[in-house]
Design a protein around this motif. Sequence first.
Motif, PDB file in Angstrom:
ATOM      1  N   ALA A  68      19.432  13.509  17.399  1.00 16.83           N
ATOM      2  CA  ALA A  68      19.892  12.287  16.752  1.00 16.83           C
ATOM      3  C   ALA A  68      18.814  11.215  16.777  1.00 16.83           C
ATOM      4  CB  ALA A  68      21.158  11.775  17.433  1.00 16.83           C
ATOM      5  N   GLY A  69      18.881  10.322  15.818  1.00 17.18           N
ATOM      6  CA  GLY A  69      17.981   9.180  15.754  1.00 17.18           C
ATOM      7  C   GLY A  69      18.734   7.976  15.223  1.00 17.18           C
ATOM      8  N   VAL A  70      18.067   6.861  15.177  1.00 16.50           N
ATOM      9  CA  VAL A  70      18.680   5.651  14.648  1.00 16.50           C
ATOM     10  C   VAL A  70      17.824   5.128  13.506  1.00 16.50           C
ATOM     11  CG1 VAL A  70      19.731   5.042  16.857  1.00 16.50           C
ATOM     12  CG2 VAL A  70      17.485   4.136  16.273  1.00 16.50           C
ATOM     13  N   GLY A  71      18.426   4.370  12.639  1.00 17.53           N
ATOM     14  CA  GLY A  71      17.707   3.812  11.508  1.00 17.53           C
ATOM     15  C   GLY A  71      18.019   2.346  11.338  1.00 17.53           C
TER      16      GLY A  71
ATOM     17  N   GLU B 132       0.810  -1.213   0.000  1.00 20.77           N
ATOM     18  CA  GLU B 132       0.000   0.000   0.000  1.00 20.77           C
ATOM     19  C   GLU B 132       0.849   1.272   0.000  1.00 20.77           C
ATOM     20  OE1 GLU B 132      -3.270   2.433  -0.138  1.00 20.77           O
ATOM     21  OE2 GLU B 132      -3.179   0.260  -0.391  1.00 20.77           O
ATOM     22  N   LEU B 133       1.977   1.261   0.707  1.00 23.35           N
ATOM     23  CA  LEU B 133       2.779   2.482   0.806  1.00 23.35           C
ATOM     24  C   LEU B 133       3.631   2.721  -0.432  1.00 23.35           C
ATOM     25  CD1 LEU B 133       3.912   2.399   4.546  1.00 23.35           C
ATOM     26  CD2 LEU B 133       1.915   3.494   3.512  1.00 23.35           C
ATOM     27  N   GLY B 134       3.815   1.677  -1.257  1.00 25.57           N
ATOM     28  CA  GLY B 134       4.462   1.868  -2.550  1.00 25.57           C
ATOM     29  C   GLY B 134       5.958   2.072  -2.508  1.00 25.57           C
ATOM     30  N   TRP B 135       6.622   1.622  -1.434  1.00 25.77           N
ATOM     31  CA  TRP B 135       8.075   1.788  -1.354  1.00 25.77           C
ATOM     32  C   TRP B 135       8.814   0.463  -1.522  1.00 25.77           C
ATOM     33  CZ3 TRP B 135      10.825   0.045   3.211  1.00 25.77           C
ATOM     34  CH2 TRP B 135       9.986  -0.525   4.174  1.00 25.77           C
ATOM     35  N   GLY B 136       8.084  -0.618  -1.714  1.00 21.08           N
ATOM     36  CA  GLY B 136       8.689  -1.895  -2.040  1.00 21.08           C
ATOM     37  C   GLY B 136       9.240  -2.669  -0.869  1.00 21.08           C
ATOM     38  N   GLY B 137       9.109  -2.144   0.347  1.00 22.17           N
ATOM     39  CA  GLY B 137       9.633  -2.833   1.522  1.00 22.17           C
ATOM     40  C   GLY B 137       8.515  -3.346   2.408  1.00 22.17           C
ATOM     41  N   TRP B 138       8.880  -4.165   3.388  1.00 20.46           N
ATOM     42  CA  TRP B 138       7.888  -4.798   4.255  1.00 20.46           C
ATOM     43  C   TRP B 138       8.128  -4.510   5.732  1.00 20.46           C
ATOM     44  CZ3 TRP B 138      10.673  -8.180   7.283  1.00 20.46           C
ATOM     45  CH2 TRP B 138      11.905  -8.565   6.772  1.00 20.46           C
ATOM     46  N   TRP B 139       9.263  -3.905   6.066  1.00 22.99           N
ATOM     47  CA  TRP B 139       9.538  -3.550   7.465  1.00 22.99           C
ATOM     48  C   TRP B 139      10.534  -2.399   7.470  1.00 22.99           C
ATOM     49  CZ3 TRP B 139       6.935  -5.281  11.589  1.00 22.99           C
ATOM     50  CH2 TRP B 139       7.415  -4.985  12.861  1.00 22.99           C
ATOM     51  N   PHE B 140      10.204  -1.339   8.227  1.00 26.46           N
ATOM     52  CA  PHE B 140      11.017  -0.129   8.179  1.00 26.46           C
ATOM     53  C   PHE B 140      11.594   0.226   9.544  1.00 26.46           C
ATOM     54  CE2 PHE B 140      11.512   4.570   7.550  1.00 26.46           C
ATOM     55  CZ  PHE B 140      12.442   4.497   6.535  1.00 26.46           C
TER      56      PHE B 140
END
Length: 655
Positions: free
Chosen positions: A380-383, A230-238
């Motif tokens: 700061a954040g993490v990814g 649905e989100l159209g970014w091709g991934g399944w976990w972010f």
Amino acid sequence: MFAELGAFSVMLALVLAVLQTGFSFGGTKRQGLAGAGEGAAIGSFLATALSFGLLIHAFIVSDFSVANVANNSHTAKPLLYKIAGAWGSHEGSILLWCLALTGYGAAVAVFGKGLPHSLKSRVLGVQGALGVLFLAYTVFASSPFARLVDAPVEGASLNPLLQDPALAVHPPFLYAGYVGFSVVFSFALAGLMEGRIDAAWARWVRPWTLAAWTLLTVGITLGSFWAYYELGWGGWWFWDPVENASFMPWLAGAALLHSAMVTEKRGALGGWTVFLALLAFTFSMLGAFLVRSGVLTSVHAFAVDPRRGVLLLTIMTLAAGSGFGLFAWRAPNLAKGGVFAPISRESAMVLNNILLTAATATVLFGTLFPLISEAMGGTAGVGMPYFNITFVPLMALTALVLPFGPLLAWKRGDVLGALQRLWIAAVIAAVLAVAALALVQPRHALACIGLALGGWLILGALAELAERTRAFRAPGPEVLRRLTGLPRGAWGMTLAHMGLGVFALGATFETAWKLEAAEVLGQGRSLDFGAYHLTLDSVGGAEGPNYLAERGVMTVTRGGRVVCRGEPERRFYPTGGQTTSEVAICARGLDQIYLVLGERRADAKGEPVWLVRAYYNPWVQLIFLGPLLMALGGLMSLSDRRLRLAVGRRREVAA
């Protein structure tokens, strides 16, 4: 009138929850009061169910005099999404939470007949107290039936991203799992109050834990599948904060399932099992806070309301603080349980718990780090890189030791004997890794380890099944007799462990060998991604029930042969002024070709062009099949008669 009746029903549910709490705690020594507490629990659920049904009715009839309906519905929406709008907002989702919470209390009252009288009363008392907290929050701070003085002619409609079949059923499953851990929380506090954390207590806790974990598995899988297409970014976990908020109680629940088994079979790890039971529901409440407070940004967030966020934080502090406070007071007096050798099934499960808990801690730290950084004056954040170097190695170790546990004996095991039973699985997994390494680039060497671990989990589960049935060692009829006579719990464990291996294979393969390409194309132009050739044949207009769309027609070929024709869309919803992408997916065995039509632009000649993205996702279907196998394993184990609540009581009465 229906809205007022719905608001009254919530208030009635709150009053009945108060009575449930008082009668249940007072009924630990008086049977009559305990019966009244059970009746109040059932009544509180029925009142909440009536209120929720009336909220759905308001959405179906488009009663825009109700603020919640006006903000989240529209007359042009399909019926399914009108119904889903009832839990697509902050207020409606909280009422769904209360429905699940009171529903579990009613389930304990109805199906907990085999529980000891005093323990059942205390469980219902704690469950009622939790109901009081969340129902009071609903009544006084988050009413879904608030009226508007001037009702609009049309509503603002539900967020288009939420108008999807998978997401329509995702929240009910997720909340059934989330809130299911409230019963485990109640059992933990009730056991601490009685000073009884033993094998019988663990036997009563396991079915509720299994039910909550299974439902949460389904809910998370549906959410991941929705994000994928649905989100159209091709991934399944972010590693989104709200994704993590649902993942943490799942991890804690998985650890709890294994720990409770040790407590049930050997009477050991009682204190640790209680701690995990408290932790699982605490993470559920933390998730409710993160989704609704606005402290973290997420596409999944319901609301940005610091005031209501503070109230949810207060509820979590009261509930979790009381639970862990009682645990700190009573834990030193709990029985220590049986002694076991360093090499034993108990030790394998302890190691499993250590790794799962450490993995949960890494997810918690990564999720809350932006808040910690902001409190210290930073931004700061993490990814994903953080989770890849912290969480993934811990889960790899978990996968490595998982097949050993079922093959080790209780109290004192034989690691060499377990290795002898697993050597074929180890050899095949190693061959799989070496073969993959010989065919791929060196930068994918770690992916070969992931493939080996996935195969190791699947083959290890099959090896344990072969050991139970004496396959290849006994005559065929005896093997078949043993196979058909296996308890459902054994089949459930095998399916769950195999499901984890299937997921590991899919996640590794899709992550390492995924292909993607993006290019601005006009009609009739092409792009290449890997061995595939995509052509944008045409783009035309289309109209849906509540949206307008540009629909592209794309053809994908390989070696001159057509392998996929897709029609992705870019939809515009006039009511909310929002635009979304609807992807086209072509399945090819376990693989998928994933096509996205982006925004319209103009080239140097003024001709219309579109940003087109194409992905080749190998083995991606295993990513969703694996968790479904795990959930099926949970359901099969839950159907095992040995896990029914009455079993422990019958044995106790017989003794």
